[in-house]
Design a protein around this motif. Structure first.
Motif, PDB file in Angstrom:
ATOM      1  N   ILE A  45      33.591  44.150  34.307  1.00  0.00           N
ATOM      2  CA  ILE A  45      34.165  44.280  35.650  1.00  0.00           C
ATOM      3  C   ILE A  45      33.694  45.566  36.306  1.00  0.00           C
ATOM      4  N   LEU A  46      33.667  46.638  35.538  1.00  0.00           N
ATOM      5  CA  LEU A  46      33.386  47.926  36.164  1.00  0.00           C
ATOM      6  C   LEU A  46      31.904  48.250  36.263  1.00  0.00           C
ATOM      7  N   GLU A  47      31.127  47.667  35.376  1.00  0.00           N
ATOM      8  CA  GLU A  47      29.725  48.084  35.379  1.00  0.00           C
ATOM      9  C   GLU A  47      28.767  47.091  36.010  1.00  0.00           C
ATOM     10  N   GLU A  48      29.241  45.849  36.166  1.00  0.00           N
ATOM     11  CA  GLU A  48      28.330  44.864  36.713  1.00  0.00           C
ATOM     12  C   GLU A  48      28.109  45.076  38.212  1.00  0.00           C
ATOM     13  N   ASP A  49      26.891  44.895  38.633  1.00  0.00           N
ATOM     14  CA  ASP A  49      26.609  44.946  40.065  1.00  0.00           C
ATOM     15  C   ASP A  49      27.253  43.767  40.760  1.00  0.00           C
ATOM     16  N   LEU A  50      27.771  44.022  41.936  1.00  0.00           N
ATOM     17  CA  LEU A  50      28.368  42.910  42.674  1.00  0.00           C
ATOM     18  C   LEU A  50      27.303  42.175  43.466  1.00  0.00           C
ATOM     19  N   PRO A  51      27.175  40.884  43.251  1.00  0.00           N
ATOM     20  CA  PRO A  51      26.254  40.118  44.098  1.00  0.00           C
ATOM     21  C   PRO A  51      26.837  40.035  45.509  1.00  0.00           C
ATOM     22  N   PRO A  52      26.000  39.849  46.511  1.00  0.00           N
ATOM     23  CA  PRO A  52      26.539  39.753  47.871  1.00  0.00           C
ATOM     24  C   PRO A  52      27.505  38.581  47.961  1.00  0.00           C
ATOM     25  N   GLY A  53      28.585  38.788  48.674  1.00  0.00           N
ATOM     26  CA  GLY A  53      29.511  37.676  48.870  1.00  0.00           C
ATOM     27  C   GLY A  53      30.585  37.596  47.807  1.00  0.00           C
ATOM     28  N   ILE A  54      30.566  38.514  46.856  1.00  0.00           N
ATOM     29  CA  ILE A  54      31.605  38.498  45.828  1.00  0.00           C
ATOM     30  C   ILE A  54      32.320  39.846  45.818  1.00  0.00           C
ATOM     31  N   THR A  55      33.622  39.789  45.795  1.00  0.00           N
ATOM     32  CA  THR A  55      34.378  41.041  45.758  1.00  0.00           C
ATOM     33  C   THR A  55      34.674  41.420  44.311  1.00  0.00           C
ATOM     34  N   ARG A  56      35.009  42.682  44.119  1.00  0.00           N
ATOM     35  CA  ARG A  56      35.368  43.157  42.775  1.00  0.00           C
ATOM     36  C   ARG A  56      36.552  42.351  42.241  1.00  0.00           C
ATOM     37  N   ARG A  57      37.453  42.008  43.139  1.00  0.00           N
ATOM     38  CA  ARG A  57      38.632  41.236  42.758  1.00  0.00           C
ATOM     39  C   ARG A  57      38.217  39.873  42.166  1.00  0.00           C
ATOM     40  N   GLU A  58      37.327  39.210  42.880  1.00  0.00           N
ATOM     41  CA  GLU A  58      36.869  37.908  42.401  1.00  0.00           C
ATOM     42  C   GLU A  58      36.112  38.040  41.082  1.00  0.00           C
ATOM     43  N   LEU A  59      35.313  39.082  41.015  1.00  0.00           N
ATOM     44  CA  LEU A  59      34.549  39.306  39.787  1.00  0.00           C
ATOM     45  C   LEU A  59      35.502  39.531  38.610  1.00  0.00           C
ATOM     46  N   ALA A  60      36.556  40.305  38.844  1.00  0.00           N
ATOM     47  CA  ALA A  60      37.516  40.609  37.776  1.00  0.00           C
ATOM     48  C   ALA A  60      38.108  39.332  37.202  1.00  0.00           C
ATOM     49  N   ILE A  61      38.526  38.458  38.085  1.00  0.00           N
ATOM     50  CA  ILE A  61      39.163  37.223  37.621  1.00  0.00           C
ATOM     51  C   ILE A  61      38.153  36.335  36.900  1.00  0.00           C
ATOM     52  N   LYS A  62      36.978  36.273  37.471  1.00  0.00           N
ATOM     53  CA  LYS A  62      35.921  35.482  36.847  1.00  0.00           C
ATOM     54  C   LYS A  62      35.587  36.000  35.437  1.00  0.00           C
TER      55      LYS A  62
END
Ligand SMILES: Nc1nc2c(ncn2[C@@H]2O[C@H](COP(=O)(O)OP(=O)(O)O)[C@@H](O)[C@H]2O)c(=O)[nH]1
Ligand SMILES: [Mg+2]
Length: 446
Positions: free
Chosen positions: A60-77
């Motif tokens: 969650i903390l180290e992955e780059d965020l792809p465009p169109g995805i929020t940290r929140r969405e990434l966390a849940i994923k």
């Protein structure tokens, strides 16, 4: 469904993330703590929990965020992915045995785990696939075992093999399998005893049976209610005779299913089926994805995960953006987008989640109804390759041909072409604007 406490605890951990004004390191750390607590309380092995939470935090903390995805969405994923991974990954593989050939399934597990019941459930399940079934009773330790299985076999529509006069379970198993093979039975299930004077006797008998019948699949039947013990049990069986799959029973009670999660992780054998009641028909194919969704208490989590996957796999992601940026936007792209949209929600929403797009999306222009979209996809399926890549060539006579081919009206096709032109124009504007902005990469650090 079970696992109420685990599900409740994980669900509220996720809700906290959803409600947090910003998902920063502090929120993520709290999420990790919540998840650890939830898993430990439902008997998941400590080492596993630590490993899992370390992975989650890192991703969650180290992955780059792809465009169109929020940290929140990434966390849940990420939480979803890691839990699914723990359960053996999401290979949606429907249990299927070949027709016209014999498959031998050996059921192992301790007394009372539900082997005999599960044998009848498997019969019920595979009979529906049109396979002929045979049940072998290799449990001559418990007095009632023979009658129990023979009755269930009759009820479920399987042939039955047992031998009260023989006290050697290995022989019975061997003879039963031989007899059924000769008859051309397609799926032979060997039900074994679960209790012995001592555990090592049981395990050595199991390994002798496995040696004698050479099963195609060894299925461990595991009681979903036993918590931590599940892991030791699974390991003991796995060391004796490599476990291939798991049938997790009694998930209809108030189970501490966390132990089973650990068992899966220990043996690396996937859960194939779950039992949700005493009845023969109370069998479900296990899906890690669905199970974790239920666990996290989010009906729409699969949609979210799919959205992130889609974006990561570029449909509206970087790759097609660059293709579009070069001025190429064909009906094929529109088709691909529509497919994506049907999974992700309206294009306007998708575009709004891309930084820099914000509210500038002409909503009416992009919000296309599901019905219309389906119709358009049918229309595009009736077009030739040439028409899809170069829509300009679509003239009146082509419209008439496509209309006949797709069973739609010419005005539907005109409408689709209008939509295409509008999308193209809009995307061009968007791309020009993006080019004027610093760089896509700067947005990945949200
Ligand atoms: N509620 C519930 N009970 C089950 C399930 N599977 C098995 N049982 C019950 O567990 C008990 C032991 O089952 P059995 O098949 O005889 O276990 P075996 O000793 O491993 O062969 C029986 O009372 C079954 O009815 C299940 O999925 N749900
Ligand atoms: Mg039994």
């Amino acid at each position: 469904m079970v696992l109420d406490s685990l599900s409740g605890a994980l669900g509220s951990a996720i809700k906290k993330v959803l409600r947090a004004p910003v998902v920063d390191e502090k929120v993520v750390k709290e999420l990790i703590r919540d998840i650890q607590r939830a898993l430990l309380q439902s008997d998941v092995n400590v080492k596993l929990v630590l490993e899992l939470s370390k992975n989650i935090e890192k991703k969650i903390l180290e992955e780059d965020l792809p465009p169109g995805i929020t940290r929140r969405e990434l966390a849940i994923k990420v939480v979803y992915d890691e839990l699914v991974g723990l359960l053996g990954g999401d290979k949606p593989q429907l249990p299927k045995y070949p027709k016209g050939r014999t498959t031998i399934v050996l059921l192992v597990g301790i007394q009372g785990s539900g082997k005999t019941t599960s044998a009848s459930k498997l019969t019920f399940y595979f009979k529906k696939q049109g396979l002929s079934m045979g049940l072998v009773c290799a449990d001559n330790f418990r007095a009632g075992a023979y009658d129990q299985l023979s009755q269930l076999a009759t009820k479920a529509g399987a042939e039955f093999y047992g031998d009260r006069t023989n006290s050697n379970a290995v022989d019975i198993a061997k003879n039963g399998v031989k007899a059924f093979k000769e008859k051309g039975i397609e799926v032979i299930i060997v039900d074994t005893a679960g209790r012995h004077k001592n555990e090592s006797d049981l395990l050595s008998e199991i390994s002798q049976i496995a040696e004698a019948v050479k099963p195609d699949e060894i299925m461990l039947v595991l009681d979903g209610t036993i918590g931590q013990q599940a892991m030791q049990q699974a390991e003991a069986f796995d060391q004796t005779t490599k476990i291939g799959t798991i049938f997790l029973t009694k998930l209809d009670g108030s189970a501490k299913g966390g132990g089973a999660l650990s068992a899966v992780a220990a043996t690396k054998a996937p859960i194939r089926f779950i039992g949700t009641g005493e009845g023969m028909e109370e069998i479900e194919v296990f899906s890690p994805g669905r199970f974790v969704s239920r666990l996290l208490g989010m009906g729409d989590i699969e949609a979210l995960v799919e959205k992130v996957n889609e974006i990561q796999s570029t449909t509206v992601g970087k790759k097609s953006m660059t293709a579009i940026a070069s001025g190429r936007f064909t009906l094929k792209d529109l088709y691909a987008q529509m497919q994506t949209m049907r999974k992700m929600g309206p294009l306007s929403k998708v575009l709004q989640s891309i930084p820099g797009m914000g509210m500038n999306v002409p909503k009416e222009a992009m919000e296309v109804s599901e019905v219309k979209m389906k119709k358009w996809m049918v229309i595009m399926q009736s077009m030739t390759e040439e028409e899809l890549t170069d829509p300009q060539i679509i003239d009146g006579s082509r419209v008439r041909r496509i209309s006949r081919g797709s069973g739609t009206a010419p005005k539907d096709i005109k409408e689709l072409l209008d939509q295409y032109r509008m999308s193209k124009k809009f995307i061009k504007q968007f791309v020009t604007k993006q080019k004027r902005m610093p760089s896509m990469k700067d947005f990945t650090k949200r």
